[in-house]
Design a protein around this motif. Structure first.
Motif, short mmCIF file in Angstrom:
data_model
loop_
_atom_site.label_atom_id
_atom_site.label_comp_id
_atom_site.label_asym_id
_atom_site.label_seq_id
_atom_site.Cartn_x
_atom_site.Cartn_y
_atom_site.Cartn_z
N TRP A 54 0.83 -1.20 0.00
CA TRP A 54 0.00 0.00 0.00
C TRP A 54 0.86 1.26 0.00
O TRP A 54 0.55 2.24 -0.67
N GLU A 55 1.95 1.21 0.75
CA GLU A 55 2.83 2.38 0.83
C GLU A 55 3.57 2.65 -0.46
O GLU A 55 3.99 3.77 -0.73
N GLU A 56 3.75 1.60 -1.29
CA GLU A 56 4.50 1.75 -2.54
C GLU A 56 3.65 2.20 -3.71
O GLU A 56 4.18 2.58 -4.76
N ILE A 57 2.34 2.16 -3.58
CA ILE A 57 1.47 2.56 -4.69
C ILE A 57 1.73 4.04 -5.03
O ILE A 57 1.73 4.89 -4.15
N PRO A 58 1.95 4.36 -6.30
CA PRO A 58 2.19 5.76 -6.70
C PRO A 58 0.88 6.55 -6.78
O PRO A 58 0.39 6.88 -7.86
N TRP A 59 0.32 6.85 -5.64
CA TRP A 59 -1.03 7.42 -5.57
C TRP A 59 -1.19 8.66 -6.43
O TRP A 59 -2.23 8.86 -7.07
N GLU A 60 -0.19 9.50 -6.46
CA GLU A 60 -0.32 10.78 -7.18
C GLU A 60 -0.34 10.59 -8.69
O GLU A 60 -0.61 11.53 -9.43
N ARG A 61 -0.09 9.37 -9.16
CA ARG A 61 -0.16 9.08 -10.59
C ARG A 61 -1.50 8.45 -10.99
O ARG A 61 -1.73 8.21 -12.18
N LEU A 62 -2.37 8.19 -10.03
CA LEU A 62 -3.63 7.50 -10.34
C LEU A 62 -4.69 8.49 -10.80
O LEU A 62 -5.76 8.64 -10.21
N SER A 63 -4.41 9.15 -11.90
CA SER A 63 -5.23 10.28 -12.35
C SER A 63 -6.42 9.87 -13.22
O SER A 63 -7.24 10.72 -13.59
N GLN A 64 -6.55 8.57 -13.54
CA GLN A 64 -7.62 8.14 -14.44
C GLN A 64 -8.83 7.55 -13.71
O GLN A 64 -9.73 7.02 -14.35
N GLY A 65 -8.87 7.65 -12.38
CA GLY A 65 -9.97 7.07 -11.62
C GLY A 65 -9.65 5.67 -11.14
O GLY A 65 -8.86 4.95 -11.76
N VAL A 66 -10.26 5.28 -10.03
CA VAL A 66 -9.94 4.01 -9.38
C VAL A 66 -10.06 2.83 -10.34
O VAL A 66 -9.21 1.92 -10.35
N GLU A 67 -11.10 2.79 -11.17
CA GLU A 67 -11.36 1.61 -11.99
C GLU A 67 -10.39 1.43 -13.16
O GLU A 67 -10.42 0.41 -13.84
N ALA A 68 -9.51 2.40 -13.38
CA ALA A 68 -8.44 2.19 -14.36
C ALA A 68 -7.35 1.31 -13.77
O ALA A 68 -6.56 0.71 -14.52
N TYR A 69 -7.32 1.19 -12.46
CA TYR A 69 -6.24 0.47 -11.77
C TYR A 69 -6.75 -0.72 -10.96
O TYR A 69 -5.99 -1.62 -10.65
N TRP A 70 -8.03 -0.71 -10.61
CA TRP A 70 -8.64 -1.79 -9.85
C TRP A 70 -9.91 -2.28 -10.56
O TRP A 70 -10.65 -1.48 -11.12
N ASP A 71 -10.14 -3.58 -10.51
CA ASP A 71 -11.37 -4.18 -11.02
C ASP A 71 -12.42 -4.09 -9.92
O ASP A 71 -12.25 -4.62 -8.82
N ALA A 72 -13.54 -3.43 -10.21
CA ALA A 72 -14.60 -3.24 -9.23
C ALA A 72 -15.77 -4.19 -9.46
O ALA A 72 -16.88 -3.93 -9.00
N THR A 73 -15.52 -5.33 -10.11
CA THR A 73 -16.61 -6.28 -10.39
C THR A 73 -17.41 -6.66 -9.14
O THR A 73 -18.65 -6.70 -9.20
N PRO A 74 -16.78 -6.93 -8.00
CA PRO A 74 -17.57 -7.28 -6.81
C PRO A 74 -18.55 -6.20 -6.38
O PRO A 74 -19.59 -6.50 -5.79
N LEU A 75 -18.25 -4.94 -6.69
CA LEU A 75 -19.16 -3.85 -6.36
C LEU A 75 -20.22 -3.64 -7.44
O LEU A 75 -21.26 -3.04 -7.18
#
Length: 293
Positions: free
Chosen positions: A173-194
């Motif tokens: 979690w600490e290594e994730i480049p959060w400031e680069r996640l500019s395309q929205g959560v679902e560009a980087y995570w699969d939200a199928t369960p939701l």
């Protein structure tokens, strides 16, 4: 009669020819209620000092401070940004201190008739979920990691993040480049369960955790929020919440620091007050854990 510490601050202020001194504070939005109460308690004991509070995203405030924003004290929702200010020489040496540990909740509108929990977010009635923008808001990052912890988000192996030293799914979690996640959560995570079994689903992003709470209350009926906001009557009356266990999300270890060149007597007075028993009790009342607890 004023305490000796207060009288000493007054003596310095009058010696400087000031009718009233001001302490300018920029703070994470999860402190909206707690720090306001602390500031008012401080002012009652120090009538010659006015504490000016501005609340917002920790990441945005950090960027603004680097660019020259005028402030005396900075309260961050995570320790990263005060540490970076230290490294850049923009903070007074030795003044970075922890003030609290933030807690996360899943908040739901009572009208939904659901018992709040991670599993409840799969309910077909929840088609929009408010979270703070993880690009610059620590509570947004904690929200994403909370959803990941409970299997509601799954990292994409094909996430558009070139140049990583190891595959995105393998990052801590600490290594994730959060400031680069500019395309929205679902560009980087699969939200199928939701998404399963729902006519639609979307994340709604708040600029900070206070804005996120407003969105949950007025637009989405569901949000991942700070406990310090959820306990306030503005959210506790219309909603119910589930408190996330420590360790189920990115840690919200929160520090504050005096900005470079701002170590004036009145600033030191408020800085010290934040760590005293009265202020600590206020933090506790709003659900914060204190350092060492």
């Amino acid at each position: 009669m004023f305490p000796l510490a207060v009288l000493s601050v007054w003596a310095v202020l009058w010696g400087a020819g000031l009718a009233q001194a001001q302490v300018r504070v920029v703070a994470a939005a999860d402190l909206q209620y707690a720090l306001t109460e602390i500031a008012r308690a401080f002012e009652a004991k120090n009538p010659g000092i006015k504490v000016s509070l501005s609340f917002g995203s920790s990441g945005k405030f950090y960027t603004q401070l680097v660019q020259g924003l005028e402030a005396d004290l900075y309260f961050s929702a995570e320790r990263l940004y005060p540490e970076l200010l230290e490294k850049k020489g923009l903070a007074e040496a030795g003044t970075r201190r922890p003030y609290a540990i933030g807690r996360m909740v899943i908040w739901l509108d009572r009208k939904l008739g659901l018992e709040p929990s991670p599993e409840a977010l799969k309910d077909p009635r929840i088609t929009r979920l408010a979270i703070a923008n993880p690009v610059h808001a620590p509570y947004g990052r904690a929200a994403v990691t909370l959803l990941e912890h409970y299997g509601l988000l799954r990292r994409r192996a094909d996430a558009p993040l070139p140049g990583l030293k190891k595959p995105f799914p393998n990052l801590s979690w600490e290594e994730i480049p959060w400031e680069r996640l500019s395309q929205g959560v679902e560009a980087y995570w699969d939200a199928t369960p939701l998404r399963q079994g729902k006519p639609r689903f979307e994340f709604v992003y708040g600029e900070n955790i206070s804005h996120t709470a407003q969105l949950a209350l007025s637009a989405t009926q569901a949000g991942i929020l700070a406990l310090s906001l959820a306990v306030h009557e503005s959210l506790s009356r219309p909603g119910v919440y589930w408190l996330a266990p420590l360790g189920s999300h990115l840690a919200l270890e929160q520090d504050y620091v005096i900005l470079k060149g701002r170590k004036r007597p009145e600033v030191m007075a408020f800085y010290t007050f934040v760590g005293n028993p009265e202020a600590r009790r206020i933090f506790q009342r709003y659900g914060f854990l204190l350092p060492g607890e």
